[in-house]
Design an enzyme around this catalytic site. Sequence first.
Site, short mmCIF file in Angstrom:
data_model
loop_
_atom_site.label_atom_id
_atom_site.label_comp_id
_atom_site.label_asym_id
_atom_site.label_seq_id
_atom_site.Cartn_x
_atom_site.Cartn_y
_atom_site.Cartn_z
N TYR A 131 0.91 -1.10 0.05
CA TYR A 131 0.03 0.12 -0.12
C TYR A 131 0.85 1.31 -0.01
O TYR A 131 0.73 2.09 -0.87
CB TYR A 131 -0.81 -0.01 1.17
CG TYR A 131 -1.57 1.54 1.31
CD1 TYR A 131 -2.91 1.63 0.40
CD2 TYR A 131 -1.10 2.26 2.50
CE1 TYR A 131 -3.36 2.87 0.67
CE2 TYR A 131 -1.71 3.69 2.48
CZ TYR A 131 -2.97 3.91 1.61
OH TYR A 131 -3.82 4.91 1.71
N LYS A 178 1.35 4.26 -2.85
CA LYS A 178 1.06 5.61 -2.63
C LYS A 178 2.27 6.44 -2.89
O LYS A 178 2.18 7.78 -2.98
CB LYS A 178 0.46 5.77 -1.07
CG LYS A 178 -0.91 5.34 -0.95
CD LYS A 178 -1.81 5.82 -1.77
CE LYS A 178 -3.37 5.38 -1.76
NZ LYS A 178 -4.13 6.16 -2.77
#
Length: 261
Positions: A158, A162
């Site tokens: 994740y 990002k």
Amino acid sequence: MDWKEKYGKTALITGATGGLGSEFAYQLAEKGMDLVLVARRTDKLIEIKASLESKFKIQVHLVGLDLTEKGAIQKLGTEAKEKKWEIGLLVNNAGFGTYGIFPELDLEKELNMVDLNVRVPLELTGIFVSDMVKRKKGGIVFLGSVGSYQPTPFFANYSATKAWNLMFGEALYGELKPKGIDVICLTPGYTRTEFQSVAGNKDQKPLAGWSEPKDVVGRALRFLGKKPSTIPGFMNWLLAWSIRFTPRKMAIATAYQLLKK
């Protein structure tokens, strides 16, 4: 500021059924922009449409779509052209995360995350930015995270997705500013949305505290065109800034201790 005059008539928001997505919809409707709301949950979209059109006297167009399906974004682009939606502001909000030790996570879900968090905003931007350049105006919002600034154990994939949003968004800020297009990457910390529950980390107690969606989205729109990225919350900003002066090994070890169950 007249947002329709500055950016164009319509804002397109992905992942619009909850959390930051629905808050973006509300605040942009409040500014008078028509909306194209994209999400898989059409029943929730219908509720949002009725509420926004009644309160703000704008037009809300709904697209029930799984953006990770093959050809989905091309289909969305075609529909926008056929219905003459002038997408002046693109909010790349859709995304999700997972919490856990990477070898124990479902690989197919991790690949789907890369697809939604990285490929989808890249493709959407590629489709809609050309018309913005022709009109010499427009805006694009990317969703990063405080995890964009460092390796984050238990959120490894994740935080990597990002980091891509942050780097791509800031680079486009430089490229597109001379062409009249504003770009910003919003990098929030822990925010009161469904994210933690979906990720499997709902019991986490963040060091920097919780942010409210209204404040997070308000900051993004306030600094759109003024900064390449923005971090809501002083403690979130301090944590991200301090990484620049922290040895990598120490930063990873600290994040590990803070995030482990």
